[in-house]
Each structure stands twice: as C-alpha cells, then as structure tokens.
Design a protein around this motif. Structure first.
Motif, PDB file in Angstrom:
ATOM      1  N   THR A  18       0.688  -1.189   0.024  1.00  0.00           N
ATOM      2  CA  THR A  18      -0.045   0.198   0.153  1.00  0.00           C
ATOM      3  C   THR A  18       0.854   1.392   0.004  1.00  0.00           C
ATOM      4  O   THR A  18       0.598   2.220  -0.678  1.00  0.00           O
ATOM      5  N   VAL A  19       1.934   1.117   0.900  1.00  0.00           N
ATOM      6  CA  VAL A  19       2.823   2.681   0.927  1.00  0.00           C
ATOM      7  C   VAL A  19       3.455   2.565  -0.253  1.00  0.00           C
ATOM      8  O   VAL A  19       3.791   3.767  -1.090  1.00  0.00           O
ATOM      9  N   THR A  20       4.123   1.504  -0.834  1.00  0.00           N
ATOM     10  CA  THR A  20       4.594   1.569  -2.158  1.00  0.00           C
ATOM     11  C   THR A  20       3.917   1.992  -3.368  1.00  0.00           C
ATOM     12  O   THR A  20       4.352   2.924  -4.302  1.00  0.00           O
ATOM     13  N   TYR A  21       2.487   1.583  -3.614  1.00  0.00           N
ATOM     14  CA  TYR A  21       1.542   2.232  -4.476  1.00  0.00           C
ATOM     15  C   TYR A  21       1.455   3.624  -4.040  1.00  0.00           C
ATOM     16  O   TYR A  21       1.238   4.478  -5.152  1.00  0.00           O
ATOM     17  N   GLN A  22       1.286   4.281  -2.765  1.00  0.00           N
ATOM     18  CA  GLN A  22       0.798   5.481  -2.655  1.00  0.00           C
ATOM     19  C   GLN A  22       2.101   6.248  -3.041  1.00  0.00           C
ATOM     20  O   GLN A  22       1.978   7.430  -3.551  1.00  0.00           O
ATOM     21  N   ILE A  23       3.332   5.955  -2.794  1.00  0.00           N
ATOM     22  CA  ILE A  23       4.618   6.650  -3.231  1.00  0.00           C
ATOM     23  C   ILE A  23       4.683   6.872  -4.840  1.00  0.00           C
ATOM     24  O   ILE A  23       5.032   7.684  -5.296  1.00  0.00           O
ATOM     25  N   LYS A  24       4.457   5.674  -5.390  1.00  0.00           N
ATOM     26  CA  LYS A  24       4.457   5.636  -6.870  1.00  0.00           C
ATOM     27  C   LYS A  24       3.454   6.504  -7.512  1.00  0.00           C
ATOM     28  O   LYS A  24       3.773   7.095  -8.399  1.00  0.00           O
ATOM     29  N   HIS A  25       2.195   6.574  -6.803  1.00  0.00           N
ATOM     30  CA  HIS A  25       1.106   7.531  -7.405  1.00  0.00           C
ATOM     31  C   HIS A  25       1.526   8.860  -7.211  1.00  0.00           C
ATOM     32  O   HIS A  25       1.119   9.667  -8.087  1.00  0.00           O
ATOM     33  N   ALA A  26       1.975   9.166  -5.885  1.00  0.00           N
ATOM     34  CA  ALA A  26       2.534  10.482  -5.800  1.00  0.00           C
ATOM     35  C   ALA A  26       3.709  11.008  -6.872  1.00  0.00           C
ATOM     36  O   ALA A  26       3.747  12.088  -7.258  1.00  0.00           O
ATOM     37  N   ALA A  27       4.562   9.969  -6.875  1.00  0.00           N
ATOM     38  CA  ALA A  27       5.608  10.295  -8.000  1.00  0.00           C
ATOM     39  C   ALA A  27       5.157  10.556  -9.285  1.00  0.00           C
ATOM     40  O   ALA A  27       5.511  11.423 -10.093  1.00  0.00           O
ATOM     41  N   GLU A  28       4.255   9.913  -9.636  1.00  0.00           N
ATOM     42  CA  GLU A  28       3.548   9.847 -10.988  1.00  0.00           C
ATOM     43  C   GLU A  28       2.922  11.407 -11.201  1.00  0.00           C
ATOM     44  O   GLU A  28       2.856  11.964 -12.319  1.00  0.00           O
ATOM     45  N   ILE A  29       2.081  11.812 -10.229  1.00  0.00           N
ATOM     46  CA  ILE A  29       1.574  12.972 -10.098  1.00  0.00           C
ATOM     47  C   ILE A  29       2.515  14.123 -10.367  1.00  0.00           C
ATOM     48  O   ILE A  29       2.403  15.015 -11.061  1.00  0.00           O
ATOM     49  N   LYS A  30       3.661  14.069  -9.488  1.00  0.00           N
ATOM     50  CA  LYS A  30       4.674  15.014  -9.438  1.00  0.00           C
ATOM     51  C   LYS A  30       5.529  15.227 -11.144  1.00  0.00           C
ATOM     52  O   LYS A  30       5.712  16.323 -11.580  1.00  0.00           O
ATOM     53  N   LEU A  31       5.586  13.819 -11.546  1.00  0.00           N
ATOM     54  CA  LEU A  31       6.131  13.727 -12.791  1.00  0.00           C
ATOM     55  C   LEU A  31       5.205  14.497 -13.820  1.00  0.00           C
ATOM     56  O   LEU A  31       5.649  15.368 -14.882  1.00  0.00           O
ATOM     57  N   GLU A  32       3.912  14.415 -13.824  1.00  0.00           N
ATOM     58  CA  GLU A  32       2.950  15.131 -14.537  1.00  0.00           C
ATOM     59  C   GLU A  32       3.078  16.513 -14.558  1.00  0.00           C
ATOM     60  O   GLU A  32       3.033  17.361 -15.264  1.00  0.00           O
ATOM     61  N   GLU A  33       3.114  17.116 -13.347  1.00  0.00           N
ATOM     62  CA  GLU A  33       3.292  18.587 -12.985  1.00  0.00           C
ATOM     63  C   GLU A  33       4.728  18.993 -13.438  1.00  0.00           C
ATOM     64  O   GLU A  33       4.775  20.108 -14.054  1.00  0.00           O
ATOM     65  N   VAL A  34       5.769  18.217 -13.411  1.00  0.00           N
ATOM     66  CA  VAL A  34       6.978  18.651 -14.134  1.00  0.00           C
ATOM     67  C   VAL A  34       6.773  18.816 -15.428  1.00  0.00           C
ATOM     68  O   VAL A  34       7.303  19.780 -16.065  1.00  0.00           O
ATOM     69  N   ALA A  35       6.223  17.849 -15.992  1.00  0.00           N
ATOM     70  CA  ALA A  35       5.963  18.085 -17.572  1.00  0.00           C
ATOM     71  C   ALA A  35       5.172  19.191 -17.977  1.00  0.00           C
ATOM     72  O   ALA A  35       5.305  19.806 -19.087  1.00  0.00           O
ATOM     73  N   ASP A  36       4.151  19.312 -17.101  1.00  0.00           N
ATOM     74  CA  ASP A  36       3.218  20.520 -17.565  1.00  0.00           C
ATOM     75  C   ASP A  36       4.353  21.935 -17.222  1.00  0.00           C
ATOM     76  O   ASP A  36       4.015  22.718 -18.187  1.00  0.00           O
ATOM     77  N   LEU A  37       4.871  21.877 -16.182  1.00  0.00           N
ATOM     78  CA  LEU A  37       5.754  23.007 -16.186  1.00  0.00           C
ATOM     79  C   LEU A  37       6.882  23.170 -17.408  1.00  0.00           C
ATOM     80  O   LEU A  37       6.986  24.517 -17.612  1.00  0.00           O
ATOM     81  N   GLN A  38       7.340  22.107 -17.696  1.00  0.00           N
ATOM     82  CA  GLN A  38       8.118  22.275 -18.754  1.00  0.00           C
ATOM     83  C   GLN A  38       7.713  22.806 -20.131  1.00  0.00           C
ATOM     84  O   GLN A  38       8.308  23.441 -20.835  1.00  0.00           O
ATOM     85  N   ALA A  39       6.346  22.417 -20.426  1.00  0.00           N
ATOM     86  CA  ALA A  39       5.717  22.657 -21.396  1.00  0.00           C
ATOM     87  C   ALA A  39       5.232  24.090 -21.320  1.00  0.00           C
ATOM     88  O   ALA A  39       5.575  24.801 -22.399  1.00  0.00           O
ATOM     89  N   LYS A  40       4.835  24.710 -20.226  1.00  0.00           N
ATOM     90  CA  LYS A  40       4.687  25.868 -20.073  1.00  0.00           C
ATOM     91  C   LYS A  40       5.872  26.870 -20.253  1.00  0.00           C
ATOM     92  O   LYS A  40       5.924  27.962 -20.643  1.00  0.00           O
ATOM     93  N   ILE A  41       6.975  26.241 -19.692  1.00  0.00           N
ATOM     94  CA  ILE A  41       8.592  27.107 -19.769  1.00  0.00           C
ATOM     95  C   ILE A  41       8.746  27.243 -21.272  1.00  0.00           C
ATOM     96  O   ILE A  41       9.094  28.273 -21.801  1.00  0.00           O
ATOM     97  N   LYS A  42       8.466  26.112 -21.948  1.00  0.00           N
ATOM     98  CA  LYS A  42       8.829  26.169 -23.526  1.00  0.00           C
ATOM     99  C   LYS A  42       8.065  27.104 -24.241  1.00  0.00           C
ATOM    100  O   LYS A  42       8.574  27.801 -25.264  1.00  0.00           O
ATOM    101  N   LEU A  43       6.666  27.238 -23.914  1.00  0.00           N
ATOM    102  CA  LEU A  43       5.921  27.943 -24.612  1.00  0.00           C
ATOM    103  C   LEU A  43       6.115  29.449 -24.247  1.00  0.00           C
ATOM    104  O   LEU A  43       6.268  30.338 -25.098  1.00  0.00           O
ATOM    105  N   GLN A  44       6.615  29.890 -22.843  1.00  0.00           N
ATOM    106  CA  GLN A  44       7.000  31.312 -22.711  1.00  0.00           C
ATOM    107  C   GLN A  44       8.373  31.592 -23.455  1.00  0.00           C
ATOM    108  O   GLN A  44       8.554  32.488 -23.920  1.00  0.00           O
ATOM    109  N   GLU A  45       9.298  30.568 -23.474  1.00  0.00           N
ATOM    110  CA  GLU A  45      10.767  30.715 -24.415  1.00  0.00           C
ATOM    111  C   GLU A  45      10.225  31.066 -25.730  1.00  0.00           C
ATOM    112  O   GLU A  45      10.862  31.951 -26.420  1.00  0.00           O
ATOM    113  N   GLU A  46       9.279  30.387 -26.216  1.00  0.00           N
ATOM    114  CA  GLU A  46       9.019  30.536 -27.560  1.00  0.00           C
ATOM    115  C   GLU A  46       8.194  31.969 -27.938  1.00  0.00           C
ATOM    116  O   GLU A  46       8.463  32.629 -28.683  1.00  0.00           O
ATOM    117  N   THR A  47       7.585  32.195 -26.898  1.00  0.00           N
ATOM    118  CA  THR A  47       6.771  33.453 -27.022  1.00  0.00           C
ATOM    119  C   THR A  47       8.000  34.887 -26.727  1.00  0.00           C
ATOM    120  O   THR A  47       7.677  35.807 -27.648  1.00  0.00           O
TER     121      THR A  47
END
Length: 118
Positions: A18-47
């Motif tokens: 259970t703890v391993t699954y929760q940690i994995k799920h939290a890491a996937e959420i953080k990974l999605e947030e990082v990918a979203d921030l990287q996309a926003k940064i790239k858009l700002q740089e292009e702008t």
C-alpha cells in the motif's frame, strides 16, 4: 504460533504494498506536474523569441526612417541642429568639482580616503 506470525507477515506485506503504491502514485503526479511546467516554460521561451523578433523588426532603422518621413508633417519632426546641443558651460558640473580635495600639508601620496587609514 506459526499462524500468528504468518498473519503478521501478510499484514506487513499488504502495508508495504500500500505504501509503495501511494509513493508511486505521488511520484507520477509530480512527474505530470513537471512535464506541465516544462511545457509552460517552453511556450514562454517561444513567446519571448517571437516578441524579440517582432521588436527587432519594428526597430529597423530603415522602417523608422520611412515612418518618420511619412509622418513628418503630422508630428512636426525636423532634424536636430548642432546648436540644439548643450554647451559645456550649460552642463551641471565641471571635472574639477569631482577631483579629490587635498587638505593643507598633504600631498597626493598622503591623501587619505574614508576607508584607508595610513
């Protein structure tokens, strides 16, 4: 006794899974947030790149000259005369005003400033 130990170990395995699954799920959420921030940064740089290109296009001397010629009458533009520049006596200070002051009895070599004591 063996059955109690087995139940405790099964419970520990379930808790660990259970703890391993929760940690994995939290890491996937953080990974999605990082990918979203990287996309926003790239858009700002292009702008920024696009705005810099637009700025350089708008500030081309040939374009500005063409606009100043086209709107010269409406804006009352005319070339600057050499007499419009400030004369040396009209400037706020002279170089001698900024030279260090030497007290009586001191020479240039013994001139002290506020931060260095002889």
């Amino acid at each position: 006794m063996l059955r109690t130990l087995d139940l405790v170990l099964v419970g520990a395995m379930i808790a660990a899974a259970t703890v391993t699954y929760q940690i994995k799920h939290a890491a996937e959420i953080k990974l999605e947030e990082v990918a979203d921030l990287q996309a926003k940064i790239k858009l700002q740089e292009e702008t920024i790149d696009l705005l810099e290109a637009d700025w350089s296009l708008l500030n081309q001397p040939s374009r500005l000259q063409r606009l100043s010629t086209a709107f010269e009458a409406e804006l009352g533009l005319k070339p600057i005369d050499a007499t419009q520049m400030a004369q040396p006596d009209e400037l706020p200070g002279f170089a001698s005003d900024f030279a260090p002051k030497i007290a009586e009895g001191e020479t240039d070599a013994t001139l002290t400033t506020g931060s260095v004591q002889p």
